[in-house]
Motif scaffolding. Structure first.
Motif, PDB file in Angstrom:
ATOM      1  N   THR A 211      -1.146  -4.486   0.286  1.00 25.63           N
ATOM      2  CA  THR A 211      -0.139  -4.383  -0.774  1.00 25.63           C
ATOM      3  C   THR A 211       0.747  -3.157  -0.580  1.00 25.63           C
ATOM      4  O   THR A 211       1.978  -3.232  -0.729  1.00 25.63           O
TER       5      THR A 211
ATOM      6  N   THR B  16       7.457  -6.320  -0.468  1.00 24.49           N
ATOM      7  CA  THR B  16       7.848  -6.501  -1.872  1.00 24.49           C
ATOM      8  C   THR B  16       7.331  -5.398  -2.789  1.00 24.49           C
ATOM      9  O   THR B  16       8.025  -4.977  -3.714  1.00 24.49           O
ATOM     10  N   ALA B  17       6.105  -4.936  -2.577  1.00 24.83           N
ATOM     11  CA  ALA B  17       5.516  -3.946  -3.476  1.00 24.83           C
ATOM     12  C   ALA B  17       4.950  -2.747  -2.734  1.00 24.83           C
ATOM     13  O   ALA B  17       4.118  -2.022  -3.268  1.00 24.83           O
TER      14      ALA B  17
ATOM     15  N   ASN C 288       9.528   0.497  -0.512  1.00 25.61           N
ATOM     16  CA  ASN C 288      10.417   0.485  -1.677  1.00 25.61           C
ATOM     17  C   ASN C 288      10.623   1.896  -2.221  1.00 25.61           C
ATOM     18  O   ASN C 288      11.729   2.243  -2.668  1.00 25.61           O
TER      19      ASN C 288
END
Length: 284
Positions: free
Chosen positions: A125, A130-131, A135
């Motif tokens: 993760t 995406t996560a 980011n």
């Protein structure tokens, strides 16, 4: 006080139970695995008793030789990185107050309570597009857009180091706590910098402990199974993954047994080396 040798057969009675457990849960399964490694595989996933070396010959092929080389290289890299990171951290930890040491040790023990599955999916993760942490790097202006940082070798190495580093610290901690602090103080008095005092006094004094820790982490990393699958590609799979693949999915138990025999022999060799280093340390 000098330890007296056993005088009669009854003196060996306390050894009966551990010897029986060792024979039942190690000697017999390992002997069975050695026997199966020489069996002949038949069509449909069956195999029959034989005495052939085909399984070991296949294990020494270029492909599986590459897998073996990668597994050994990965285990060595994990062991070296863990000791390089863990030794200075543990040294600084041993010089902190008792309350701070307790907090850090509790934190390390909490990491040990996590299963390999939880660690693997947590890092998958964090390294996802995406996560993941990419980011955060985009928000800080370091990256233009988020990217996936896995699956690759770096992700596998990161996950395995994260899992093995607490073991490294807990093994090094007792030796560093017992180390006489006046040794480094004397080096500092003679003009050595903190880094030089650490490298010329602390590291040589803990040579046997460091070697034993390297071997322990190497054995631990060599048997890693889930993290290479979760965080890496098939080319990053270790020998443990291929053993399971051959035994369960390919229904080739003799070949899986041949690879497992080699893995166990390497592990036993490392354990013997650890005991040898420990005896030399006691002699000194």
């Amino acid at each position: 006080m000098r330890r007296e040798p056993p005088q009669k057969a009854l003196d060996y009675a306390p050894l009966i139970f551990p010897a029986g457990m060792l024979i039942l849960f190690f000697v017999i399964p390992f002997g069975t695995m050695i026997a199966v490694s020489f069996f002949q595989r038949q069509q449909g996933g069956f195999y029959e008793p034989a005495f052939v070396f085909d399984n070991y010959a296949r294990f020494l092929s270029a492909f599986f030789g590459g897998v073996l080389g990668f597994s050994l290289l990965l285990a060595i890299t994990v062991a070296v990185v863990c000791v390089v990171l863990g030794l200075p951290f543990t040294y600084l930890l041993s010089r902190m107050s008792r309350k701070v040491q307790v907090v850090w040790l509790v934190a390390l023990l909490s990491i040990l309570s996590l299963s390999e599955v939880i660690i693997g999916f947590a890092w998958s993760t964090l390294l996802s597009r995406t996560a993941g942490i990419s980011n955060l790097l985009v928000m800080l202006g370091i990256m233009a857009k988020p990217v996936a940082l896995m699956p690759n070798f770096g992700a596998v190495l990161t996950g395995m180091v994260y899992q093995a580093l607490p073991y490294t610290v807990l093994v090094l901690y007792p030796a560093l706590v017992r180390l006489d602090p006046t040794l480094t103080e004397a080096a500092r008095t003679l003009g050595a910098s903190p880094v030089r005092a650490f490298l010329t006094v602390v590291v040589p004094a803990l040579r046997n402990t460091i070697i034993a820790t390297l071997i322990m982490v190497f054995i631990f990393a060599l048997g890693c199974y889930l993290l290479p699958q979760i965080l890496g590609r098939p080319q990053h799979w270790t020998l443990s993954v291929l053993i399971t693949d051959q035994a369960i999915y390919q229904s080739n138990m003799p070949f899986a047994a041949a690879m497992a025999v080699f893995l166990v022999l390497v592990t036993l060799g490392m354990v013997a080396l650890t005991l040898l280093v420990g005896r030399k340390g006691e002699a000194v």
